[in-house]
Scaffold this motif. Structure first.
Motif, short mmCIF file in Angstrom:
data_model
loop_
_atom_site.label_atom_id
_atom_site.label_comp_id
_atom_site.label_asym_id
_atom_site.label_seq_id
_atom_site.Cartn_x
_atom_site.Cartn_y
_atom_site.Cartn_z
N VAL A 132 0.83 -1.21 0.00
CA VAL A 132 0.00 0.00 0.00
C VAL A 132 0.86 1.26 0.00
CG1 VAL A 132 -1.79 1.22 1.27
CG2 VAL A 132 -1.78 -1.24 1.23
N TYR A 133 2.04 1.18 0.67
CA TYR A 133 2.89 2.37 0.77
C TYR A 133 3.34 2.87 -0.59
CZ TYR A 133 3.01 1.57 5.69
OH TYR A 133 2.64 1.39 6.98
N TRP A 140 1.62 11.26 -2.53
CA TRP A 140 2.03 12.35 -1.67
C TRP A 140 3.28 13.04 -2.22
CZ3 TRP A 140 6.25 13.62 1.36
CH2 TRP A 140 6.02 14.71 2.21
N LEU A 148 -2.52 13.11 -5.18
CA LEU A 148 -2.79 12.96 -3.75
C LEU A 148 -4.19 12.40 -3.53
CD1 LEU A 148 -1.69 13.41 -0.95
CD2 LEU A 148 -2.77 15.62 -0.93
N LEU A 152 -4.97 8.94 -1.72
CA LEU A 152 -5.79 8.90 -0.50
C LEU A 152 -6.95 7.93 -0.67
CD1 LEU A 152 -6.03 12.61 0.66
CD2 LEU A 152 -4.89 10.74 1.80
N THR A 155 -5.59 4.39 -0.58
CA THR A 155 -5.21 3.93 0.75
C THR A 155 -6.44 3.60 1.58
OG1 THR A 155 -3.42 5.52 0.54
CG2 THR A 155 -3.69 4.49 2.66
N ILE A 159 -7.31 -0.12 3.04
CA ILE A 159 -7.45 -0.42 4.47
C ILE A 159 -8.81 -1.05 4.71
CG2 ILE A 159 -7.55 0.56 6.77
CD1 ILE A 159 -5.84 2.83 5.78
N HIS B 25 10.45 16.26 8.84
CA HIS B 25 9.12 16.12 8.25
C HIS B 25 8.39 14.91 8.84
CE1 HIS B 25 5.88 16.09 5.45
NE2 HIS B 25 6.28 17.26 5.02
N ILE B 27 6.26 12.87 7.65
CA ILE B 27 6.11 11.66 6.84
C ILE B 27 7.40 10.84 6.85
CG2 ILE B 27 6.79 12.22 4.46
CD1 ILE B 27 3.65 11.28 4.06
N MET B 65 0.46 1.81 10.61
CA MET B 65 1.31 2.84 10.02
C MET B 65 0.69 3.42 8.76
SD MET B 65 3.48 3.42 12.14
CE MET B 65 4.18 4.74 11.18
N VAL B 66 -0.10 2.61 8.03
CA VAL B 66 -0.80 3.17 6.87
C VAL B 66 -1.75 4.26 7.34
CG1 VAL B 66 -2.54 2.68 5.14
CG2 VAL B 66 -0.60 1.21 5.33
N LEU B 67 -2.41 4.02 8.49
CA LEU B 67 -3.30 5.05 9.02
C LEU B 67 -2.52 6.31 9.40
CD1 LEU B 67 -5.89 3.10 11.13
CD2 LEU B 67 -6.27 4.46 9.10
N VAL B 69 0.32 7.37 8.09
CA VAL B 69 0.71 8.04 6.85
C VAL B 69 -0.50 8.70 6.21
CG1 VAL B 69 1.58 7.62 4.52
CG2 VAL B 69 2.67 6.53 6.45
N PHE B 70 -1.63 8.00 6.27
CA PHE B 70 -2.86 8.52 5.69
C PHE B 70 -3.25 9.85 6.34
CE2 PHE B 70 -7.51 8.67 5.47
CZ PHE B 70 -7.69 8.49 4.11
N MET B 73 -0.87 12.60 5.38
CA MET B 73 -1.13 13.05 4.02
C MET B 73 -2.40 13.88 3.95
SD MET B 73 0.01 9.73 1.82
CE MET B 73 -1.48 9.78 0.93
N LEU B 74 -3.44 13.43 4.68
CA LEU B 74 -4.74 14.10 4.62
C LEU B 74 -4.65 15.50 5.22
CD1 LEU B 74 -7.60 13.24 3.74
CD2 LEU B 74 -8.08 12.79 6.11
#
Lengths: 349, 164
Positions: A132-133, A140, A148, A152, A155, A159, B25, B27, B65-67, B69-70, B73-74
């Motif tokens: 997913v990364y 990003w 983006l 988003l 992702t 999930i 940063h 991220i 970790m996806v959350l 990063v999410f 980003m958001l």
């Protein structure tokens, strides 16, 4: 020490062969998709390069390789370069734990699986979740609003659907009592179709959940919102060109094959023949070794066909429908499947 | 072989942790945390805990970790800002960290004999073994934890619910 050397050499040989076959399959899946979508839309698809357009993947590869590699000046350089590498590396890793044939040993090395791991199924889920990364970071680091938005969406979608996907395989694991992919396939290899998890194992609901979640995981129609071209240009890979774009492209198709292969292993008996022991063994040891590989490839091919067919048929979901479907329908259904499977197994033993 | 892997991933884990603190940063910090989590998973694997290692990858490196990063980003979080408060945090934080490290290390060294030890690669805890322990010997704590998580989920639903 000599045994160790043989093991290393044979393993390297397996890795080389599987990688080459896998990458070729990825290239030809693209052709298959273009051809089939063409036929569905009543046109020919690529037909000029080579007989029946069969050399088209080669030409495409050459074109992408020779294209200029543009990099916009506002991107976050390290992550921009890292993202396609993560995506492709994760997509190419899962095949390492999948058994693609009978457990036949040559000099004591299992020739039809690269690595037989006790928790093979979890390895696949883990590698997918790291993949997913690639998409998240590409969007990003591109410093572009369409990228983006695409990443988003992707992702969030991954999930949400990973939960349903993870829960849908629990029924199979309960039935087998093992996370080892070879054990899972061996259990289904006794009576042909009747012992496959999807039919004889009555995991047909789980199979449906897995299939739907898998479409979402690979960002394919009807869940291809991350790359909805009418609203997001090209989604997360808008700013990518040349080989970096090709890496995302290959990752997507490699993931399609992975998901098809996992569905085959978990629900459709992996390399086992649909007829079980109905027919006596024919041919020599070579046929005995290679026929299972044929069945495995044939089943994965059916999945790829289904993917393209769905793409040619269904329109795209709306975003809230997508989320509602994942959380309010698939997830409860998957939990119910786990509960029912558990109860039945507890009663029948 | 095991020792070499232990050293490589131990160093990677420490390097990731340091990088997490030093990056400006958010991220990059989040990505360093992924490196830390994944190297920890390899260390678990070296100790023979295969299920735990993969669960670490799926749950921590993957989902949680996806959350992170999410969200970063958001919200489009920018570079870290240095204020007077952060300088004070340096002054209090570094000695505090050293003190905590000293206390933990001291405790481990004095109690080392009663902890027992596991040699790298000497033991393999299969998923079956883990299930035996979890669902027989530790069933009550397991169920209590499940209820705790259920309460947390209900709390999240209540908090996120729209008022009509």
């Amino acid at each position: 020490m000599n045994q160790f050397l043989i093991f290393i050499l044979l393993t390297l040989l397996k890795i080389a062969v599987v990688t080459v076959v896998f990458l070729t399959a990825v290239a030809y899946t693209v052709l298959l998709e273009r051809k089939l979508v063409g036929r569905i839309q009543n046109r020919w698809g690529p037909s000029r390069v080579g007989p029946f357009g069969l050399m088209q993947p080669l030409a495409d590869g050459l074109k992408l390789f020779l294209k200029e590699d543009l990099m916009p000046s506002a991107v976050e350089r390290p992550l921009f370069i890292l993202a396609p590498i993560i995506a492709l590396a994760c997509a190419l890793t899962s095949i390492a734990v999948m058994p693609y044939g009978r457990d036949i040993r040559w000099h004591g090395v299992d020739m039809f699986q690269i690595a037989n791991i006790n928790v093979g199924l979890l390895v696949i889920l883990g590698v997918t979740s790291i993949g997913v990364y690639g998409i998240a970071l590409s969007g990003w680091s591109s410093n572009n609003k369409y990228s983006l938005l695409g990443s988003l969406r992707s992702t969030a979608q991954m999930i949400s659907y990973e939960l349903a996907l993870g829960l849908s395989v629990i029924g199979v694991v309960l039935r087998t009592g093992s996370l080892n992919l070879r054990d899972i396939v061996n259990l289904q290899a006794t009576h042909g179709v009747l012992s496959w998890n999807a039919f004889g194992g009555v995991q047909i609901v789980a199979f449906f959940i897995y299939l739907t979640a898998a479409f979402a995981e690979t960002n394919r129609t009807p869940f291809d919102l991350p790359e909805a071209e009418s609203e997001l240009t090209a989604g997360y890979h808008t700013e990518y060109s040349s080989m970096k774009f090709a890496m995302f492209f290959m990752a997507e198709y490699a993931n399609m094959i992975n998901v098809g292969a996992v569905a085959t292993l978990l629900f459709l008996g992996g390399w086992s023949s649909p007829f079980g022991h109905l027919f006596p063994d024919f041919g020599g040891p070579v046929v005995h070794a290679l026929l299972p590989v044929f069945w495995f490839v044939a089943k994965v091919f059916c999945f790829l066909f289904l993917y393209v067919w769905v793409r040619g048929t269904l329109p795209r979901f709306r975003y809230d429908q997508l989320m509602g479907f994942g959380w309010k329908f698939l997830l409860p259904l998957a939990i119910a499947n786990v509960v029912v499977t558990g109860l039945v197994l507890a009663v029948h033993g | 072989m095991h020792l070499a892997l232990f050293i490589i991933f131990g160093l990677l884990c420490l390097g990731g942790a340091l990088n997490l603190l030093l990056q400006q940063h958010p991220i990059n910090s989040a990505l360093s945390l992924i490196v830390v989590m994944s190297s920890l998973a390899v260390l678990y694997l070296l100790l023979g805990a295969e299920f735990l290692a993969l669960a670490q990858i799926i749950v921590y490196s993957g989902a949680i970790m996806v959350l992170f990063v999410f969200v970063i980003m958001l919200l489009n979080a920018g570079l870290e800002e240095k204020t007077r408060g952060s300088r004070a945090a340096y002054l209090a934080g570094i000695p505090g960290m050293l003190a905590l490290f000293g206390v933990l290390a001291g405790t481990f060294f004095t109690l080392r004999s009663s902890f027992g030890s596991a040699r790298l690669g000497a033991y393999l805890a299969t998923t079956h073994d883990l299930a035996q322990v979890l669902f027989r010997n530790l069933l009550l704590p397991f169920e209590v934890t499940s209820i705790l998580i259920l309460v947390a989920i209900l709390g999240a639903v209540v908090l996120a619910r729209k008022e009509h």
